[in-house]
Design a protein around this motif. Structure first.
Motif, PDB file in Angstrom:
ATOM      1  N   GLU A  64       9.175  -1.863 -63.644  1.00 10.04           N
ATOM      2  CA  GLU A  64       9.310  -0.838 -64.688  1.00 10.04           C
ATOM      3  C   GLU A  64       8.027  -0.009 -64.797  1.00 10.04           C
ATOM      4  O   GLU A  64       8.073   1.214 -64.950  1.00 10.04           O
ATOM      5  CB  GLU A  64       9.622  -1.499 -66.045  1.00 10.04           C
ATOM      6  N   GLU A  65       6.862  -0.685 -64.722  1.00 11.52           N
ATOM      7  CA  GLU A  65       5.585   0.029 -64.788  1.00 11.52           C
ATOM      8  C   GLU A  65       5.398   0.940 -63.574  1.00 11.52           C
ATOM      9  O   GLU A  65       4.885   2.052 -63.686  1.00 11.52           O
ATOM     10  CB  GLU A  65       4.426  -0.968 -64.856  1.00 11.52           C
ATOM     11  N   VAL A  66       5.808   0.447 -62.418  1.00 11.92           N
ATOM     12  CA  VAL A  66       5.698   1.251 -61.196  1.00 11.92           C
ATOM     13  C   VAL A  66       6.476   2.547 -61.347  1.00 11.92           C
ATOM     14  O   VAL A  66       5.970   3.651 -61.083  1.00 11.92           O
ATOM     15  CB  VAL A  66       6.219   0.449 -59.978  1.00 11.92           C
ATOM     16  N   ILE A  67       7.745   2.431 -61.794  1.00  6.84           N
ATOM     17  CA  ILE A  67       8.595   3.615 -61.955  1.00  6.84           C
ATOM     18  C   ILE A  67       8.010   4.558 -63.008  1.00  6.84           C
ATOM     19  O   ILE A  67       7.943   5.778 -62.822  1.00  6.84           O
ATOM     20  CB  ILE A  67      10.027   3.192 -62.340  1.00  6.84           C
ATOM     21  N   SER A  68       7.569   3.980 -64.136  1.00  5.84           N
ATOM     22  CA  SER A  68       7.024   4.784 -65.240  1.00  5.84           C
ATOM     23  C   SER A  68       5.806   5.579 -64.792  1.00  5.84           C
ATOM     24  O   SER A  68       5.686   6.776 -65.077  1.00  5.84           O
ATOM     25  CB  SER A  68       6.665   3.868 -66.412  1.00  5.84           C
ATOM     26  N   GLN A  69       4.894   4.920 -64.054  1.00  2.00           N
ATOM     27  CA  GLN A  69       3.670   5.611 -63.647  1.00  2.00           C
ATOM     28  C   GLN A  69       3.936   6.646 -62.544  1.00  2.00           C
ATOM     29  O   GLN A  69       3.282   7.679 -62.487  1.00  2.00           O
ATOM     30  CB  GLN A  69       2.622   4.590 -63.200  1.00  2.00           C
ATOM     31  N   ALA A  70       4.900   6.386 -61.693  1.00  2.00           N
ATOM     32  CA  ALA A  70       5.278   7.387 -60.682  1.00  2.00           C
ATOM     33  C   ALA A  70       5.836   8.633 -61.367  1.00  2.00           C
ATOM     34  O   ALA A  70       5.543   9.773 -60.967  1.00  2.00           O
ATOM     35  CB  ALA A  70       6.307   6.792 -59.723  1.00  2.00           C
ATOM     36  N   LYS A  71       6.627   8.404 -62.408  1.00  2.18           N
ATOM     37  CA  LYS A  71       7.178   9.541 -63.170  1.00  2.18           C
ATOM     38  C   LYS A  71       6.063  10.302 -63.888  1.00  2.18           C
ATOM     39  O   LYS A  71       6.141  11.528 -64.046  1.00  2.18           O
ATOM     40  CB  LYS A  71       8.230   9.054 -64.172  1.00  2.18           C
ATOM     41  N   ASP A  72       5.004   9.588 -64.326  1.00  2.00           N
ATOM     42  CA  ASP A  72       3.866  10.264 -64.965  1.00  2.00           C
ATOM     43  C   ASP A  72       3.219  11.262 -64.006  1.00  2.00           C
ATOM     44  O   ASP A  72       2.824  12.367 -64.396  1.00  2.00           O
ATOM     45  CB  ASP A  72       2.818   9.239 -65.411  1.00  2.00           C
ATOM     46  N   ILE A  73       3.117  10.862 -62.728  1.00  2.00           N
ATOM     47  CA  ILE A  73       2.522  11.759 -61.725  1.00  2.00           C
ATOM     48  C   ILE A  73       3.403  12.984 -61.514  1.00  2.00           C
ATOM     49  O   ILE A  73       2.915  14.127 -61.468  1.00  2.00           O
ATOM     50  CB  ILE A  73       2.313  11.007 -60.393  1.00  2.00           C
ATOM     51  N   ILE A  74       4.718  12.766 -61.446  1.00  2.00           N
ATOM     52  CA  ILE A  74       5.650  13.886 -61.260  1.00  2.00           C
ATOM     53  C   ILE A  74       5.637  14.801 -62.482  1.00  2.00           C
ATOM     54  O   ILE A  74       5.669  16.035 -62.352  1.00  2.00           O
ATOM     55  CB  ILE A  74       7.075  13.360 -60.983  1.00  2.00           C
ATOM     56  N   ALA A  75       5.549  14.208 -63.687  1.00  2.00           N
ATOM     57  CA  ALA A  75       5.511  15.005 -64.929  1.00  2.00           C
ATOM     58  C   ALA A  75       4.306  15.937 -64.932  1.00  2.00           C
ATOM     59  O   ALA A  75       4.394  17.103 -65.336  1.00  2.00           O
ATOM     60  CB  ALA A  75       5.476  14.087 -66.144  1.00  2.00           C
ATOM     61  N   GLU A  76       3.160  15.425 -64.439  1.00  2.00           N
ATOM     62  CA  GLU A  76       1.971  16.273 -64.398  1.00  2.00           C
ATOM     63  C   GLU A  76       2.116  17.370 -63.340  1.00  2.00           C
ATOM     64  O   GLU A  76       1.597  18.476 -63.508  1.00  2.00           O
ATOM     65  CB  GLU A  76       0.719  15.439 -64.137  1.00  2.00           C
ATOM     66  N   ARG A  77       2.825  17.063 -62.249  1.00  2.00           N
ATOM     67  CA  ARG A  77       3.112  18.097 -61.245  1.00  2.00           C
ATOM     68  C   ARG A  77       3.929  19.236 -61.881  1.00  2.00           C
ATOM     69  O   ARG A  77       3.698  20.410 -61.598  1.00  2.00           O
ATOM     70  CB  ARG A  77       3.911  17.500 -60.079  1.00  2.00           C
ATOM     71  N   VAL A  78       4.889  18.844 -62.708  1.00  5.17           N
ATOM     72  CA  VAL A  78       5.692  19.843 -63.431  1.00  5.17           C
ATOM     73  C   VAL A  78       4.775  20.711 -64.291  1.00  5.17           C
ATOM     74  O   VAL A  78       4.865  21.941 -64.300  1.00  5.17           O
ATOM     75  CB  VAL A  78       6.767  19.163 -64.318  1.00  5.17           C
ATOM     76  N   SER A  79       3.860  20.054 -64.990  1.00  2.00           N
ATOM     77  CA  SER A  79       2.952  20.769 -65.895  1.00  2.00           C
ATOM     78  C   SER A  79       2.011  21.698 -65.147  1.00  2.00           C
ATOM     79  O   SER A  79       1.639  22.759 -65.649  1.00  2.00           O
ATOM     80  CB  SER A  79       2.139  19.770 -66.710  1.00  2.00           C
ATOM     81  N   ASN A  80       1.620  21.305 -63.924  1.00  2.00           N
ATOM     82  CA  ASN A  80       0.663  22.104 -63.157  1.00  2.00           C
ATOM     83  C   ASN A  80       1.311  23.203 -62.324  1.00  2.00           C
ATOM     84  O   ASN A  80       0.607  23.998 -61.701  1.00  2.00           O
ATOM     85  CB  ASN A  80      -0.155  21.196 -62.232  1.00  2.00           C
ATOM     86  N   ASP A  81       2.625  23.253 -62.314  1.00  2.00           N
ATOM     87  CA  ASP A  81       3.334  24.270 -61.520  1.00  2.00           C
ATOM     88  C   ASP A  81       3.284  25.612 -62.259  1.00  2.00           C
ATOM     89  O   ASP A  81       3.877  25.775 -63.323  1.00  2.00           O
ATOM     90  CB  ASP A  81       4.785  23.826 -61.306  1.00  2.00           C
ATOM     91  N   SER A  82       2.558  26.578 -61.697  1.00  2.00           N
ATOM     92  CA  SER A  82       2.357  27.866 -62.380  1.00  2.00           C
ATOM     93  C   SER A  82       3.667  28.619 -62.591  1.00  2.00           C
ATOM     94  O   SER A  82       3.840  29.313 -63.599  1.00  2.00           O
ATOM     95  CB  SER A  82       1.373  28.738 -61.607  1.00  2.00           C
TER      96      SER A  82
END
Length: 715
Positions: A153-171
């Motif tokens: 569960e932690e693995v999935i959650s933290q992988a999603k955190d990385i993707i969420a930040e990619r979303v945030s950084n997409d201009s």
């Protein structure tokens, strides 16, 4: 000089590159804005103070912008992430905030959920999920479990955190959200449960909604203040479903991939936790900056009009500082502003020594031959006005009165400057003198007060102090130099605002005057310590010697142009003593200016200024503005009827209208909707502080003792 920047400014201001280049060159040489505007028109092509200020500010901003672009590109390059697309995006930016937005993903940040996940080794998993694979191996998640990430569960959650930040950084995503929020969204305000707003100052915003694109500057400032006062919460309403669908289509090209649900969850988290709040802050910041800049411009415009109100020349004035319990302080000044006497009367409750107060007032008026009574507009102002009007009428006194803004008078009266000027007087007595002088010579008196303490404008206390001060200091300098200064009577407060002078050199001028007597010529200014050739060049034209040996010294003609002025006089068959006479005006009207240009060999700007000075050597720039309204009787709300036509003085101009003094206790409001039958952009298009205007009573509120006015009959 940066030619690209000059080209850009020239295009924006619709002027020639040469005008900007010359202006920047003179600023670089140490010339002041007033000097360039007044005495170097031939080089600037006649640019005024405001245009020169904009050139100066724009050039500095663009230079800083270009420098920041270089820094950002260099830093991204050191990270090994610079691309042609990023270079193109940065170079196309026109604002610093846009550059910072591009640089934001590459900054060294505090630890985030995504950065922790990357440290824990989960970036390869996030990259794998983003490829939208058609199937997973059974151990795709469990293989990333380690001592820091101990469960699937932690693995999935933290992988999603990385993707969420990619979303945030997409201009492109942030741009889409910005567009939706700003151009199609609404601001929503809601009252807080535990809010304290006893006087219901912010009642309008307890439950308020408006399109972002239509929000007026004064409403933005009010919302910001209400939020800061913890009365309301502010949010954005926009089409979140549309954004979600758009981002989903962009990032999940294969919806059937087993990775799609995880990416979808990461998109929702990235938008709601990171993108939406960040873009909201950006838009709120932009709106606030726009509103603050507008407030600063409005305040500076009103201040300039206030400073340039015409003086009441050759009048003996009685300053009347109203109060109830402590009594009304009186001060009489002569035509030059010199204090003649001070006194106090108690015409109001709780003392109510009305008869004694009238006797004193009548005696002062008669003994000193008072022409005008200046009544401060503070506490007990209208009661004092009624008392003064009654005294005038009952005793048939040959005197008028007017209401004078006393904003900042108490600040001045307690200042070090006021104590030095009147060490033996009480604060209230100094205030009465200040009120009288504000009518006699508004500029000379108001110059002593911190401009931020002068009550014209809106929400000026909510704007950046340094930015406001810089703008107001420019306005003060502009006003002083437009009018010019009598070097033999001016205070240090006035002199230090003359182009080329500082507080130290202004102090030296006054000290020299006290030790050596009056200045008899502009040339004598060179003898003042610390006034070198450059300071003299910048200041001389704005310093007037009215009773000196050289008649040209009393005009706005710069000493460097005296030889040309003498040639002009000779060509017109005039003597210096003819300046200002009908003979001079007739000669100027009849002359061929083109022929005169050839004869004296100067530029057209210098010639025109010289001719203006010969025609009106003692012209006061302020005389073109309306003089104050003088009254002898008082107006009561009960006297008014809807449709009545009145004369009033504009006291303040704001985004939504103008406040006009018609002689009541409170100024009446002319709402912007009651100013013109056609559309106007701003009330300042039609009225300015100090204007004497005709108004019509539109609405009377007896309960609140307020009146609404209109510039339109039958509105």
């Amino acid at each position: 000089m940066n030619i690209e920047i000059i080209n850009q400014i020239a295009k924006e201001l619709k002027i020639k590159n040469k005008q900007i280049e010359e202006t920047l060159a003179m600023l670089e040489e140490g010339s002041t804005v007033p000097f360039i505007a007044r005495y170097r028109k031939e080089r600037t092509g006649g640019l005024d103070e405001e245009q020169i200020r904009v050139i100066q500010e724009q050039y500095e901003y663009q230079v800083n912008l270009a420098k920041r672009k270089e820094e950002v590109l260099a830093r991204i390059e050191t990270l090994g992430r610079l691309t042609e697309d990023i270079v193109k995006q940065v170079n196309e930016c026109t604002k610093l905030v846009q550059v910072e937005e591009i640089y934001r993903p590459y900054k060294q940040k505090k630890k985030t959920r995504a950065s922790i996940a990357i440290e824990n080794g989960l970036e390869p998993l996030a990259e794998f999920l983003l490829t939208l694979p058609r199937y997973f191996k059974e151990d795709v998640f469990t293989s990333y479990i380690n001592e820091k990430v101990t469960s699937e569960e932690e693995v999935i959650s933290q992988a999603k955190d990385i993707i969420a930040e990619r979303v945030s950084n997409d201009s492109s995503i942030r741009d889409k959200v910005y567009d939706s929020m700003y151009n199609y969204g609404r601001i929503q305000t809601t009252i807080k449960k535990d809010a304290e707003d006893e006087n219901k100052v912010y009642q309008m915003y307890y439950d308020y909604s408006e399109k972002v694109t239509t929000l007026a500057n004064h409403r933005i400032m009010a919302i910001d203040r209400a939020e800061k006062s913890k009365v309301i919460t502010v949010s954005f309403n926009f089409n979140e479903e549309y954004i979600m669908n758009w981002v989903t289509r962009k990032m999940i090209r294969f919806p059937n991939s087993p990775a799609a649900p995880y990416i979808q969850e990461a998109i929702e988290d990235g938008l709601k936790r990171l993108v939406y709040p960040s873009v909201e802050r950006m838009i709120r910041s932009e709106l606030s900056e726009r509103a603050q800049n507008s407030s600063i411009e409005l305040f500076s415009m009103n201040l300039e009009k206030l400073l340039l109100q015409p003086p009441l020349k050759n009048k003996t004035i009685l300053g009347f500082d109203p109060a109830f319990r402590t009594g009304c302080k009186l001060a009489v000044i002569d035509e030059s502003g010199k204090k003649l006497t001070v006194d106090v009367i108690y015409p109001h409750q709780p003392n109510a020594k009305v008869k004694e107060a009238k006797t004193k007032l009548i005696k002062l008026v008669k003994d000193y031959k008072v022409d005008v009574i200046a009544i401060g507009n503070g506490t007990a102002s209208r009661e004092s006005e009624a008392f003064v009007a009654q005294t005038i009428q009952e005793n048939h006194l040959d005197v008028k009165y007017t209401i004078v803004s006393e904003a900042g008078a108490s600040v001045y009266s307690a200042s070090k400057l006021a104590i030095e000027e009147f060490p033996d007087l009480h604060v209230e007595q100094r205030s009465a003198i200040s009120i009288a002088r504000r009518l006699g010579d508004p500029l000379s008196e108001l110059i002593k007060i911190d401009p931020q303490s002068i009550g014209v404008g809106q929400y000026q206390h909510d704007v950046p102090g340094a930015k406001l001060k810089e703008r107001l200091d420019f306005v003060v300098e502009k006003a002083v130099n437009l009018v010019g200064v009598n070097i033999n009577t001016a205070s240090v407060s006035l002199l230090k605002n003359v182009a080329g002078l500082t507080n130290a050199t202004a102090t030296n001028i006054v000290k020299y005057r006290e030790e050596n007597g009056k200045f008899m010529s502009r040339a004598e200014i060179k003898k003042v310590p610390k006034i070198g050739p450059k300071a003299f060049e910048q200041a001389a034209g704005f310093l007037r010697v009215e009773d000196g040996r050289e008649l040209l010294d009393r005009t706005s003609i710069h000493p460097e142009s005296y030889s040309i002025a003498k040639l002009v006089l000779k060509e017109l068959s005039l003597d210096k003593k003819d300046m200002g006479t009908s003979k001079a005006k007739e000669a100027i009207n009849d002359c061929d200016r083109n022929q005169l240009l050839e004869s004296v060999g100067c530029d057209k700007y210098t010639l025109n200024d010289i001719l203006d000075s010969i025609g009106q050597p003692l012209r006061d720039y302020r005389d073109q503005n309306d003089a104050p309204v003088l009254r002898s009787d008082v107006l009561e709300l009960e006297d008014l009827h809807v449709g009545d036509e009145l004369e009033g003085t504009v006291r303040n101009v704001v985004d939504f209208g103008a406040f006009v003094d018609i002689g009541l206790h409170e100024d009446g409001l002319v709402h912007i909707s009651k100013m013109s039958r056609g559309r106007i952009n701003h009330p300042s298009d039609l009225v300015s502080v100090g204007d004497v205007i005709k108004v019509f009573v539109y609405k009377i509120d007896m309960e609140k003792h307020k009146v609404q006015l209109s510039l339109l009959p039958n509105a």
